[in-house]
Design a protein around this motif. Structure first.
Motif, PDB file in Angstrom:
ATOM      1  N   PRO A 165       0.790  -1.236   0.000  1.00 57.94           N
ATOM      2  CA  PRO A 165       0.000   0.000   0.000  1.00 57.94           C
ATOM      3  C   PRO A 165       0.820   1.283   0.000  1.00 57.94           C
ATOM      4  O   PRO A 165       0.282   2.357  -0.242  1.00 57.94           O
ATOM      5  N   VAL A 166       2.133   1.192   0.267  1.00 53.64           N
ATOM      6  CA  VAL A 166       2.973   2.388   0.319  1.00 53.64           C
ATOM      7  C   VAL A 166       3.421   2.747  -1.096  1.00 53.64           C
ATOM      8  O   VAL A 166       3.967   1.900  -1.808  1.00 53.64           O
ATOM      9  N   PRO A 167       3.205   3.993  -1.539  1.00 48.51           N
ATOM     10  CA  PRO A 167       3.611   4.387  -2.895  1.00 48.51           C
ATOM     11  C   PRO A 167       5.113   4.167  -3.122  1.00 48.51           C
ATOM     12  O   PRO A 167       5.928   4.503  -2.273  1.00 48.51           O
ATOM     13  N   LEU A 168       5.429   3.586  -4.279  1.00 49.52           N
ATOM     14  CA  LEU A 168       6.817   3.291  -4.619  1.00 49.52           C
ATOM     15  C   LEU A 168       7.325   4.266  -5.679  1.00 49.52           C
ATOM     16  O   LEU A 168       6.633   4.561  -6.649  1.00 49.52           O
ATOM     17  N   THR A 169       8.537   4.755  -5.481  1.00 51.69           N
ATOM     18  CA  THR A 169       9.255   5.503  -6.515  1.00 51.69           C
ATOM     19  C   THR A 169      10.445   4.659  -6.931  1.00 51.69           C
ATOM     20  O   THR A 169      11.313   4.353  -6.117  1.00 51.69           O
ATOM     21  N   THR A 170      10.466   4.249  -8.203  1.00 53.14           N
ATOM     22  CA  THR A 170      11.549   3.417  -8.707  1.00 53.14           C
ATOM     23  C   THR A 170      12.451   4.238  -9.621  1.00 53.14           C
ATOM     24  O   THR A 170      11.980   4.896 -10.550  1.00 53.14           O
ATOM     25  N   LEU A 171      13.739   4.211  -9.337  1.00 58.59           N
ATOM     26  CA  LEU A 171      14.743   4.830 -10.194  1.00 58.59           C
ATOM     27  C   LEU A 171      15.569   3.707 -10.814  1.00 58.59           C
ATOM     28  O   LEU A 171      16.124   2.874 -10.101  1.00 58.59           O
ATOM     29  N   ARG A 172      15.642   3.686 -12.145  1.00 56.34           N
ATOM     30  CA  ARG A 172      16.330   2.597 -12.838  1.00 56.34           C
ATOM     31  C   ARG A 172      17.582   3.141 -13.526  1.00 56.34           C
ATOM     32  O   ARG A 172      17.496   4.022 -14.364  1.00 56.34           O
ATOM     33  N   ALA A 173      18.732   2.582 -13.170  1.00 60.02           N
ATOM     34  CA  ALA A 173      20.004   3.048 -13.725  1.00 60.02           C
ATOM     35  C   ALA A 173      20.686   1.953 -14.519  1.00 60.02           C
ATOM     36  O   ALA A 173      20.503   0.758 -14.259  1.00 60.02           O
ATOM     37  N   ALA A 174      21.479   2.366 -15.494  1.00 58.29           N
ATOM     38  CA  ALA A 174      22.364   1.442 -16.200  1.00 58.29           C
ATOM     39  C   ALA A 174      23.679   1.405 -15.421  1.00 58.29           C
ATOM     40  O   ALA A 174      23.671   1.373 -14.193  1.00 58.29           O
ATOM     41  N   MET A 175      24.795   1.430 -16.100  1.00 60.56           N
ATOM     42  CA  MET A 175      26.078   1.418 -15.409  1.00 60.56           C
ATOM     43  C   MET A 175      26.303   2.749 -14.697  1.00 60.56           C
ATOM     44  O   MET A 175      26.136   3.816 -15.276  1.00 60.56           O
ATOM     45  N   ILE A 176      26.669   2.678 -13.422  1.00 60.41           N
ATOM     46  CA  ILE A 176      26.938   3.870 -12.629  1.00 60.41           C
ATOM     47  C   ILE A 176      28.440   4.123 -12.619  1.00 60.41           C
ATOM     48  O   ILE A 176      29.228   3.223 -12.299  1.00 60.41           O
ATOM     49  N   VAL A 177      28.833   5.323 -12.975  1.00 64.40           N
ATOM     50  CA  VAL A 177      30.251   5.689 -13.066  1.00 64.40           C
ATOM     51  C   VAL A 177      30.644   6.441 -11.805  1.00 64.40           C
ATOM     52  O   VAL A 177      30.170   7.556 -11.551  1.00 64.40           O
ATOM     53  N   GLY A 178      31.504   5.821 -11.008  1.00 63.63           N
ATOM     54  CA  GLY A 178      31.942   6.470  -9.782  1.00 63.63           C
ATOM     55  C   GLY A 178      32.819   5.538  -8.970  1.00 63.63           C
ATOM     56  O   GLY A 178      32.842   4.327  -9.200  1.00 63.63           O
ATOM     57  N   PRO A 179      33.564   6.080  -8.024  1.00 62.22           N
ATOM     58  CA  PRO A 179      34.417   5.244  -7.173  1.00 62.22           C
ATOM     59  C   PRO A 179      33.584   4.291  -6.343  1.00 62.22           C
ATOM     60  O   PRO A 179      32.538   4.655  -5.825  1.00 62.22           O
ATOM     61  N   GLY A 180      34.043   3.049  -6.242  1.00 65.51           N
ATOM     62  CA  GLY A 180      33.305   2.047  -5.498  1.00 65.51           C
ATOM     63  C   GLY A 180      32.363   1.237  -6.358  1.00 65.51           C
ATOM     64  O   GLY A 180      31.895   0.189  -5.939  1.00 65.51           O
ATOM     65  N   SER A 181      32.079   1.700  -7.571  1.00 65.95           N
ATOM     66  CA  SER A 181      31.220   0.954  -8.483  1.00 65.95           C
ATOM     67  C   SER A 181      32.012  -0.190  -9.093  1.00 65.95           C
ATOM     68  O   SER A 181      33.027   0.035  -9.764  1.00 65.95           O
ATOM     69  N   VAL A 182      31.569  -1.414  -8.871  1.00 63.12           N
ATOM     70  CA  VAL A 182      32.257  -2.563  -9.451  1.00 63.12           C
ATOM     71  C   VAL A 182      32.265  -2.452 -10.965  1.00 63.12           C
ATOM     72  O   VAL A 182      33.239  -2.817 -11.627  1.00 63.12           O
ATOM     73  N   ALA A 183      31.185  -1.942 -11.546  1.00 62.79           N
ATOM     74  CA  ALA A 183      31.113  -1.778 -12.989  1.00 62.79           C
ATOM     75  C   ALA A 183      32.219  -0.856 -13.490  1.00 62.79           C
ATOM     76  O   ALA A 183      32.981  -1.198 -14.395  1.00 62.79           O
TER      77      ALA A 183
END
Length: 325
Positions: A165-183
């Motif tokens: 019942p709680v409204p969901l906000t979904t954010l969908r990302a592809a590859m994330i570029v940044g330190p700590g990102s395994v990708a």
């Protein structure tokens, strides 16, 4: 449960270290319902995205960081809880207005089952305490039955969270570029270590990498924002490119010029073993990720950037920022 930036195709949810420098400077750009003090819980708060997100949100809201092994940090109210523990999660969410779900168990043999269980517990816990909103970071990728187990699990998690019942906000990302990102660190390791790369076909698949700073801005910007309730937003950077282009452009920024040779016979299993041999990625993480690289991960709309009032970071800018950090 793990809460890390793992995906090469889909939210690459890391080493659990907080992001520094340029990412922190972007937090002030986030817009949304941030003039109103709310109690916010970040589940998976010790990961690559969770730590800087907690820092960003705590500038305006009262934040509870939820993790299996909370770090030593007196500036945040930390709670030790596994996302599959219904009693612990319900207790951690008591009095919470907005719940962030950043948990992903990739690397575990049963990651799909664990993610399913965690999503069910979080959805029920948020409903039990009367939360106003759940925010979930998932992965881009279409394809129905062609989805890899990794991308299928991300989509299933969103469906479970949206089923309550709680409204969901979904954010969908592809590859994330940044330190700590395994990708990102996998891409960097490839260009640093290999002057010649024998690459599988998936290097020609299109993706839309997005800067970690922009992901954090979007996540913080939808907090309590009624216009985001029940909505799914795509998080894509300003440029669509192939993985080959990403490798070549990253290499140029590092002053390298590797030779890339594409071959048709590298199966997902062989590709994951190849990544394991030459990069920090382990096979348990690499294989489901590589299987997802057959699917294009391109954003279908840019609504989120107007909502949070921010300019997207270019690929070169995001790589340079990550290397500085």
């Amino acid at each position: 449960m793990l809460a890390t930036v793992y995906s090469l195709a889909g939210s690459s949810h890391g080493n659990g270290e907080p992001t520094r420098g340029s990412d922190r400077a972007t937090f002030s750009r986030a817009r949304g319902a941030q003039d109103t003090l709310m109690r916010v819980a970040v589940i998976g708060a010790s990961g690559t995205i969770g730590r800087p997100l907690v820092e960003a949100l705590s500038q305006t809201h009262e934040v509870v960081g939820v993790a299996r092994r909370p770090p030593r940090d007196n500036h945040v109210n930390w709670v030790a809880a596994d996302a599959t523990d219904a009693v612990a999660i319900s207790s951690a969410l008591e009095g919470i207005d907005v719940v962030y779900h950043l948990v992903h168990s990739l690397g575990s043999a049963d990651f799909e089952e664990r993610d399913r269980a965690a999503a069910t517990v979080v959805a029920e816990g948020a409903a039990k305490v009367g939360a106003r909103q759940i925010v979930y970071l998932g992965g881009l990728g279409e394809g129905g039955s062609e989805l890899s187990s990794h991308l299928r699990s991300r989509a299933e998690t969103a469906d479970i969270l949206a089923g309550g019942p709680v409204p969901l906000t979904t954010l969908r990302a592809a590859m994330i570029v940044g330190p700590g990102s395994v990708a990102f660190e996998t891409i960097l390791a490839l260009v640093e270590r290999l002057p010649v790369m024998v690459c599988p076909r998936w290097v020609s698949v299109e993706t839309q990498p997005v800067a970690l700073a922009d992901v954090l801005t979007a996540l913080a910007g939808v907090c309590g924002e009624s216009a985001a309730f029940g909505q799914t937003f795509d998080l894509g950077g300003p440029e669509v490119m192939t993985y080959r282009t990403m490798l070549e452009r990253t290499a140029r920024l590092r002053g390298r010029h590797p030779l890339l040779i594409e071959v048709p016979f590298l199966t997902p299993r062989l590709s994951s073993l190849w990544l394991h041999l030459v990069t920090p990625a382990n096979v348990a993480v690499a294989r489901p990720l590589v299987e997802g690289l057959r699917i294009p991960t391109v954003a279908h709309d840019d609504r989120i950037w107007e909502l949070v009032k921010t300019r997207r970071t270019t690929f070169e800018e995001s790589v340079r920022a990550a290397l500085r950090d």
